[in-house]
Design an enzyme around this catalytic site. Structure first.
Site, short mmCIF file in Angstrom:
data_model
loop_
_atom_site.label_atom_id
_atom_site.label_comp_id
_atom_site.label_asym_id
_atom_site.label_seq_id
_atom_site.Cartn_x
_atom_site.Cartn_y
_atom_site.Cartn_z
N SER A 72 -4.79 -7.12 -2.09
CA SER A 72 -5.13 -7.27 -3.51
C SER A 72 -4.82 -8.67 -4.04
O SER A 72 -4.04 -9.43 -3.47
CB SER A 72 -4.43 -6.25 -4.42
OG SER A 72 -4.76 -4.94 -4.02
N SER B 203 -8.60 -3.99 -0.91
CA SER B 203 -8.07 -5.06 -1.75
C SER B 203 -8.44 -4.81 -3.20
O SER B 203 -9.62 -4.80 -3.57
CB SER B 203 -8.63 -6.42 -1.30
OG SER B 203 -7.99 -7.48 -1.94
N ASP C 206 -8.83 -6.19 -6.60
CA ASP C 206 -8.96 -7.56 -7.12
C ASP C 206 -9.43 -7.55 -8.57
O ASP C 206 -10.55 -7.11 -8.87
CB ASP C 206 -9.94 -8.35 -6.24
CG ASP C 206 -9.56 -8.27 -4.76
OD1 ASP C 206 -8.35 -8.40 -4.46
OD2 ASP C 206 -10.44 -8.05 -3.92
#
Length: 391
Positions: free
Chosen positions: A257, A295, A297
């Protein structure tokens, strides 16, 4: 004689090893790396946006705990009573960003923005709520939309221990100040990893010329993601042999992340703040990330322009606010792209090797090797660097 040779060889090896272990760290500009064309602010940090302060609490204890909390305050007043316009762009939603729905619905934030690790996000939000309720003027408040972002630092930290406390939250907020911002293995970036190396907290800023409004854009990132590292177009990760999908052995962490916090003094509505937040994602790709499945984001953008603050209570049904026109947004888009890219790289260059839970070690990016790669690909004028840096 053979013993003497062995002794000398050992001394030389020790000296080399010590030199490597103590490789000079610094921000990318310290090594002649230039991202983009716009000038940075005074501190090249998110705090170059007037009124914005940053505080951090770092937790490094025994061989297990490698985590912390980072607090970003849009202004020094009571943020609940004087909210600021804000917006969020979700690059990949595999994360636990708290407070997102109300920001999307109302277009403002009413608390400091706090960053921490994944499993600590609810505890940090609880501490943030305690802080907000304790502020003078908030005695009758019955609802607080706490804004807490996170990345997963479980590779180096005992994340299941949930070690960040309400006391740590309060200390981070109380430590918030303007000026230079600590980067690398600090606060919420203490146990993070980025593009095969140690990640952390990074920041940068850009100042527009007066002919383009003279506005400032500042960015702070918490980096914890993978991919194939690129710097100014040079394939650094490939050249260093540390990248996702490498063969024959897959050792590169790709999930994790990234939190991107954007501040500006430009008079922007929530709609144009969202457009600004989207452009930060260009930089995310420029450094070699592709936003993997695991991830989370997120980009959070807010405006500190005092004319656009939103009072919690007002007798006026209509607000007089300023809103920069769409046709004048492009310079800000460029500024956020450049500042985000530099902030990510600063988080890596300022980080140092770290050993954490289960004895696992994550190395910092090798700066001298990286500079030589940048020279090879004409991404850095290596010959103009000071001799002490060239080595």
């Amino acid at each position: 004689m053979s013993k003497r040779i062995s002794f000398l060889a050992l001394a030389v090896l020790t000296l080399i090893t010590s030199s490597q272990a103590q490789e000079k760290r610094g921000r990318i500009r310290d090594f002649g790396i230039q991202i983009g064309i716009l000038p940075a602010g005074t501190n090249n940090a998110i705090t170059d946006v007037a009124g914005v302060t940053v505080g951090q609490k770092t937790l490094i204890q025994e061989d297990q705990i490698r985590t912390g909390v980072t607090a970003i305050l849009p202004h020094s007043g009571n943020i609940f009573q004087e909210k600021v316009p804000a917006a969020i762009y979700v690059g990949n939603g595999f994360g636990k960003l708290m407070g997102i729905s109300q920001i999307e619905e109302l277009g403002n934030i009413e608390t400091p923005i706090l960053l921490t690790n994944t499993l600590n996000a609810p505890k940090v939000a609880d501490g943030l709520i305690d802080y907000m309720l304790s502020l003078p003027g908030n005695e009758q408040v019955r609802s607080v939309n706490s804004v807490v972002g996170e990345t997963n630092d479980g590779g180096l930290n005992d994340i299941r221990g949930r070690h960040v406390s309400a006391k740590d939250v309060l200390e981070a907020i109380q430590a918030a100040k303007s000026g230079p911002v600590q980067e690398g293995n600090v606060g919420a970036g203490t146990g993070t990893e980025c593009l095969g190396y140690k990640g952390g907290i990074g920041t940068s800023s850009r100042k527009l010329p007066a002919s383009r409004g003279g506005y400032t854009v500042g960015v702070l990132v918490q980096t914890n993601f993978g991919g194939v590292l690129q710097i100014n177009g040079a394939p650094v990760g490939r050249e260093l042999g540390n990248y996702y999908m490498q063969e024959p052995k897959e050792a590169h962490k790709v999930d994790g992340s990234c939190m991107i916090i954007i501040a500006t003094d430009a008079p922007l509505s929530a709609r144009n703040l969202e457009r600004l937040a989207k452009r930060s994602y260009i930089a995310f790709g420029n450094v070699g990330s592709f936003s993997s499945n695991g991830s989370g984001d997120y980009s959070i953008a807010f405006s500190t322009n005092t004319k656009n603050r939103i009072p919690h209570q007002s007798d006026k049904p209509v607000f007089d606010q300023e809103d920069l026109g769409n046709d004048f947004m492009s310079p800000l888009f460029m500024a956020v792209w450049e500042a985000t890219e530099e902030a990510i790289l600063n988080s890596m260059f300022m980080a140092t090797d770290m050993t954490g839970i289960n004895g696992r070690t994550v190395k910092a990016i090798p700066i001298q090797q990286t500079l030589k790669i940048l020279k090879k690909y004409h991404a850095l004028d290596y010959d103009k660097l000071p001799k002490a840096i060239q080595k």
